[in-house]
Motif scaffolding. Structure first.
Motif, short mmCIF file in Angstrom:
data_model
loop_
_atom_site.label_atom_id
_atom_site.label_comp_id
_atom_site.label_asym_id
_atom_site.label_seq_id
_atom_site.Cartn_x
_atom_site.Cartn_y
_atom_site.Cartn_z
N LYS A 183 0.83 -1.21 0.00
CA LYS A 183 0.00 0.00 0.00
C LYS A 183 0.86 1.26 0.00
O LYS A 183 0.52 2.25 -0.64
N LEU A 184 1.98 1.22 0.71
CA LEU A 184 2.87 2.38 0.72
C LEU A 184 3.38 2.67 -0.69
O LEU A 184 3.40 3.81 -1.14
N ALA A 185 3.81 1.61 -1.39
CA ALA A 185 4.37 1.78 -2.73
C ALA A 185 3.32 2.33 -3.69
O ALA A 185 3.64 3.04 -4.64
N ALA A 186 2.05 1.99 -3.42
CA ALA A 186 0.97 2.46 -4.29
C ALA A 186 0.38 3.79 -3.81
O ALA A 186 -0.64 4.23 -4.34
N ALA A 187 1.01 4.38 -2.81
CA ALA A 187 0.52 5.65 -2.24
C ALA A 187 -0.91 5.52 -1.70
O ALA A 187 -1.68 6.46 -1.74
N GLN A 188 -1.23 4.33 -1.18
CA GLN A 188 -2.57 4.11 -0.61
C GLN A 188 -2.50 4.05 0.92
O GLN A 188 -3.49 3.73 1.57
N ALA A 189 -1.33 4.27 1.48
CA ALA A 189 -1.17 4.29 2.94
C ALA A 189 -0.13 5.34 3.30
O ALA A 189 0.71 5.71 2.47
N GLU A 190 -0.25 5.83 4.54
CA GLU A 190 0.70 6.83 5.04
C GLU A 190 1.71 6.14 5.93
O GLU A 190 1.35 5.29 6.75
N LEU A 191 2.96 6.55 5.80
CA LEU A 191 4.01 5.95 6.63
C LEU A 191 3.69 6.11 8.11
O LEU A 191 3.96 5.21 8.92
N ALA A 192 3.08 7.22 8.48
CA ALA A 192 2.78 7.50 9.89
C ALA A 192 1.84 6.47 10.51
O ALA A 192 1.72 6.39 11.74
N SER A 193 1.16 5.69 9.68
CA SER A 193 0.27 4.65 10.23
C SER A 193 1.05 3.52 10.89
O SER A 193 0.48 2.73 11.63
N CYS A 194 2.32 3.42 10.58
CA CYS A 194 3.16 2.41 11.24
C CYS A 194 3.71 3.05 12.52
O CYS A 194 4.78 3.65 12.52
N ARG A 195 2.97 2.93 13.60
CA ARG A 195 3.34 3.61 14.85
C ARG A 195 4.66 3.12 15.44
O ARG A 195 5.43 3.93 15.99
N PRO A 196 5.00 1.82 15.37
CA PRO A 196 6.28 1.40 15.94
C PRO A 196 7.47 2.18 15.37
O PRO A 196 8.43 2.47 16.09
N LEU A 197 7.39 2.56 14.11
CA LEU A 197 8.49 3.32 13.50
C LEU A 197 8.74 4.64 14.21
O LEU A 197 9.86 5.14 14.23
N TYR A 198 7.66 5.21 14.74
CA TYR A 198 7.76 6.54 15.36
C TYR A 198 7.90 6.46 16.88
O TYR A 198 8.35 7.40 17.52
N GLU A 199 7.48 5.35 17.45
CA GLU A 199 7.50 5.24 18.92
C GLU A 199 8.76 4.57 19.45
O GLU A 199 9.13 4.75 20.60
#
Ligand code: SF4
Length: 179
Positions: A141-157
């Motif tokens: 979905k990321l590659a297709a621009a159908q999702a936002e990176l920020a939805s992956c909370r572990p990456l930010y937390e």
């Protein structure tokens, strides 16, 4: 200044069936073809097609197209957002054009973003917090621009993912280029 004025058209998107969205087109009175190789050199993962005289760029979940006399953007939630983003895009083109003497023009066509390239940088713990069953599904979905990176909370937390997050942000052009 390259683009001094433009006419803005905002219409309801016919591409989205998921929810109500707009797309916007800035009709330019000037040909911005000469600026496209400089934009291509500046935008992370822009895709320049010299034979079509066009440059596409995925940014903040929007598909953006730069054409000789037009700039288009989709996946807009409101007319206000359309006006704001188009204004920023026009400002960005003007800034790149002003700084063209400092930029090496790039006339190559960059590779499209590959899901595996993104997947390798995700936490790969399949925690489902993004709403996807697996990190690989999320990468599609990321590659297709159908999702936002920020939805992956572990990456930010979790700070242990900081380097991966920054690499993903660069690949996905999450931030506007610093000009
Ligand atoms: S939130 Fe991140 S780590 Fe969890 S499943 Fe989604 S992509 Fe994977």
């Amino acid at each position: 200044m390259l683009i001094e004025s433009y006419d803005l058209e905002i219409e309801v998107s016919t591409h989205s069936t998921a929810h109500f969205e707009y797309e916007a087109h800035a009709r330019l009175q000037v040909d911005i073809s000469a600026a496209l190789p400089y934009l291509n050199a500046t935008l992370s993962r822009g895709i320049y097609l010299p034979e079509k005289n066009a440059l596409s760029w995925r940014h903040e979940g929007h598909n953006i197209g730069f054409w000789p006399y037009k700039i288009s953007v989709d996946h807009l939630d409101s007319k206000e957002e359309a006006r704001e983003i188009v204004e920023r895009l026009v400002g960005m083109v003007n800034q790149v054009w002003e700084k063209r003497d400092e930029i090496e023009p790039d006339r190559t066509t960059h590779k499209r973003l590959q899901p595996l390239e993104l997947y390798r940088l995700l936490p790969r713990i399949n925690c489902k917090r993004c709403g996807e069953e697996t990190c690989f599904n999320f990468s599609l979905k990321l590659a297709a621009a159908q999702a936002e990176l920020a939805s992956c909370r572990p990456l930010y937390e979790d700070e242990t993912y900081r380097t991966q997050r920054e690499q993903l942000e660069n690949l996905l052009a999450v931030k506007w280029p610093a000009l």
